[in-house]
Design an enzyme around this catalytic site. Structure first.
Site: not given
Ligand code: AMP
Length: 265
Positions: A5-6, A11-12, A36, A125
């Site tokens: 989601m940018g 982590g990303h 969502q 996570k």
């Molecule tokens: P999001 O942008 O929050 O939807 O996250 C996109 C992807 O990055 C999802 O698969 C998350 O689980 C992963 N993600 C977000 N934060 C972390 C993190 N701290 N460590 C590992 N993966 C992460």
């Protein structure tokens, strides 16, 4: 494919680096998925940092970014939805955020159909999301391999999240009770504690003491998120808690993860 989601962070980046290392071509998707978010959630104020995100993707050697509009992803006359059944679609994160995983399932399906990747990368996570996406990829005969990557944490132990920007300095300090509570439970598991209720109670009382508003703490089986009564390796301790108006989630895998505490904490 690496769906996001940018508001990209380390982590990303770990997912992206792994995808780049393991595949000939990598597409990162950036889409803040309205389906969502609940009506009182943070869709409107969710951080959006597209320029910085695209610079990160270029530096990481990603081959393409897919940044669709809401209208592209959700034609206004759309009639198709997806629903997740069983404990994965009903318990814990699903109970706290009605409709959330149906929205996740729909957008992930749309992205997989758009890109037809060999592999898609997700972060541990978001543990319940990972379990759901693994099922979805099989249930819908996508042929896509779902790769789950470990949680990346800040040096103080807090799991990195786009939502951490909402925390004040004082709130962030209190939020460290989350990784330290999980570290305590992991230590008890490693010392031989197998009663799931006792492990959850350790986490709860530590969060309570720090004044966090607990949404749920549970010991679950990784595949279907049913309750584990006797804790076993690969079961997960999952939690959600509020600090002020910010809701954070975290998870550790018993017998797999090392304690999520930062250096010197
Ligand atoms: P999001 O942008 O929050 O939807 O996250 C996109 C992807 O990055 C999802 O698969 C998350 O689980 C992963 N993600 C977000 N934060 C972390 C993190 N701290 N460590 C590992 N993966 C992460």
């Amino acid at each position: 494919m690496v769906p996001t989601m940018g508001a990209l962070h380390a982590g990303h980046r770990s997912l992206i680096d792994r995808a780049v290392a393991e595949n000939e071509r990598v597409v990162v998707t950036i889409f803040v998925n309205p389906a969502q978010f609940g009506p009182h959630e943070d869709f409107a104020r969710y951080p959006r940092t597209l320029d910085a995100d695209l610079a990160m993707l270029a530096a990481a050697g990603v081959h393409a970014a897919f940044v669709p509009s809401v209208e592209t992803m959700y034609p206004p006359d759309g009639v198709t939805g997806l629903s997740i059944s069983g404990p994965l679609g009903e318990r814990l994160e699903a109970a706290s955020r009605p409709g959330h995983f149906n929205g996740v399932a729909l957008v992930v399906t749309k992205l997989l159909v758009a890109g037809i990747p060999d592999r898609a990368y997700f972060g541990q996570k978001d543990a319940q999301q990972c379990a759901i996406v693994r099922h979805l990829a099989r249930d819908l005969n996508t042929g896509v391999e779902i790769v789950v990557c470990p949680t990346v944490r800040d040096p103080d132990g807090l799991a990195i999240s786009s939502r951490n920007v909402y925390l004040s300095a004082a709130e962030r300090a209190r939020a460290l009770a989350i990784p330290s509570s999980l570290a305590l439970a992991l230590a008890r598991f490693d010392a031989g504690e197998r009663d799931a209720t006792s492990l959850a109670t350790i986490v709860r009382s530590h969060l309570d003491k720090a004044g966090l508003d607990i949404d749920y703490v549970a010991v679950v089986k990784a595949d279907d998120f049913s309750e584990a009564e006797t804790a076993a390796p690969t079961n997960q301790i999952v939690l959600a808690a509020r600090i002020g108006s910010t809701r954070l989630i975290d998870v550790v895998r018993l017998g797999v993860d090392t304690a999520p505490v930062g250096r010197g904490v």
